[in-house]
Design a protein around this motif. Structure first.
Motif, PDB file in Angstrom:
ATOM      1  N   SER A  67     -18.604  -9.416   2.891  1.00  0.00           N
ATOM      2  CA  SER A  67     -18.214  -9.808   1.529  1.00  0.00           C
ATOM      3  C   SER A  67     -16.951 -10.662   1.509  1.00  0.00           C
ATOM      4  N   VAL A  68     -16.154 -10.553   2.552  1.00  0.00           N
ATOM      5  CA  VAL A  68     -14.890 -11.299   2.615  1.00  0.00           C
ATOM      6  C   VAL A  68     -14.799 -12.025   3.949  1.00  0.00           C
TER       7      VAL A  68
ATOM      8  N   TYR B 104      -6.647  -0.589   0.904  1.00  0.00           N
ATOM      9  CA  TYR B 104      -5.895  -1.385  -0.075  1.00  0.00           C
ATOM     10  C   TYR B 104      -5.926  -2.868   0.283  1.00  0.00           C
TER      11      TYR B 104
ATOM     12  N   LYS C 180      -9.230  -4.191  -0.755  1.00  0.00           N
ATOM     13  CA  LYS C 180      -9.292  -4.224  -2.221  1.00  0.00           C
ATOM     14  C   LYS C 180      -8.580  -5.459  -2.768  1.00  0.00           C
ATOM     15  N   VAL C 181      -7.401  -5.751  -2.219  1.00  0.00           N
ATOM     16  CA  VAL C 181      -6.647  -6.931  -2.652  1.00  0.00           C
ATOM     17  C   VAL C 181      -7.418  -8.206  -2.327  1.00  0.00           C
TER      18      VAL C 181
ATOM     19  N   SER D 116       0.861  -1.180   0.000  1.00  0.00           N
ATOM     20  CA  SER D 116       0.000   0.000   0.000  1.00  0.00           C
ATOM     21  C   SER D 116       0.898   1.229   0.000  1.00  0.00           C
TER      22      SER D 116
ATOM     23  N   SER E  91     -10.667  -8.568  -1.894  1.00  0.00           N
ATOM     24  CA  SER E  91     -11.890  -8.669  -2.695  1.00  0.00           C
ATOM     25  C   SER E  91     -11.605  -9.144  -4.118  1.00  0.00           C
ATOM     26  N   SER E  92     -10.411  -8.879  -4.601  1.00  0.00           N
ATOM     27  CA  SER E  92     -10.069  -9.255  -5.981  1.00  0.00           C
ATOM     28  C   SER E  92      -9.687 -10.719  -6.121  1.00  0.00           C
ATOM     29  N   LYS E  93      -9.597 -11.451  -5.008  1.00  0.00           N
ATOM     30  CA  LYS E  93      -9.149 -12.837  -5.060  1.00  0.00           C
ATOM     31  C   LYS E  93     -10.280 -13.855  -5.136  1.00  0.00           C
ATOM     32  N   GLY E  94     -11.517 -13.390  -5.172  1.00  0.00           N
ATOM     33  CA  GLY E  94     -12.636 -14.316  -5.346  1.00  0.00           C
ATOM     34  C   GLY E  94     -13.228 -14.813  -4.046  1.00  0.00           C
TER      35      GLY E  94
END
Length: 204
Positions: free
Chosen positions: A117-118, A89, A92-93, A80, A95-98
């Motif tokens: 969500s995570v 950040y 964000k990382v 970050s 959340s981008s991993k599925g």
């Protein structure tokens, strides 16, 4: 080690908040690069042992031996830009991993931003697995402690000799006072010789 069996997914990606992990290990503020690399190596061994993909999120300028977005041994390392932007950040990382991601953090702001969500896990829980067979930074801390105690022991060893001459000097005084004692020693020798002479007279 069985801890991640709780997450029944085909593929698990663990995103580790490096700042929270460092704080959990007792390192706050600016952590030296060497110490950060030791922590990354421990994460790498954990990734290899558990066969889990690990992404470490650090803060600040990228380390020379661990470039941003590239593999460091078995794990991926990202950074970050600042402490203020770190929490957003990290989420964000993650959340981008599925769907199979597990976010490791001890930051309350990160947990709030992640919401439902995570999947999240606290650093204190993660350390139960992370510390198993761990060497790295904690190993160095443990090794440094005996070194300090050893140095203290050396200091203590150096101190007694200084005290011993004082004790010896204190003992010398009574010894000096008892100097007439060696003069008394020949008397028993004379008494022994007299006894021997008496025995000789009796034999004669």
């Amino acid at each position: 080690m069985g801890l991640f069996d709780l997450f029944k997914t085909n593929k698990i990606v663990v995103v580790v908040d490096g700042v929270s992990l460092n704080e959990a290990l007792g390192m706050k503020g600016n952590v030296p690069p060497r110490t950060q690399l030791q922590t990354l190596r421990r994460l790498s061994r954990f990734s290899q042992r558990e066969k889990i993909e690990v992404v470490a999120v650090l803060c600040g300028s990228p380390l020379h031996k661990a470039p941003a977005g590239k593999k460091f041994e078995e794990i991926t390392v990202v950074y970050s830009k600042s402490a203020e932007a770190h929490a957003k950040y990290v989420v964000k990382v993650a959340s981008s991993k599925g769907a199979g991601v597990v976010l490791i953090s001890g930051n309350a702001v990160v947990e709030k931003l992640a919401g439902n969500s995570v999947k999240t896990m606290r650093v204190s829980t993660f350390r139960k697995v992370f510390d198993i067979g761990g060497e790295g930074s904690e190993g160095s801390e443990r090794s440094s402690r005996p070194e300090r105690s050893g140095s203290d022991r050396n200091k203590n060893r150096n101190r007694p000799p200084r005290r011993r001459p004082q004790k010896q000097s204190g003992e010398k005084q009574p010894i000096g006072e008892k100097t007439p004692q060696p003069k008394r020693a020949p008397k028993p020798e004379n008494s022994d010789s007299d006894a021997i002479n008496e025995l000789i007279d009796l034999v004669d």
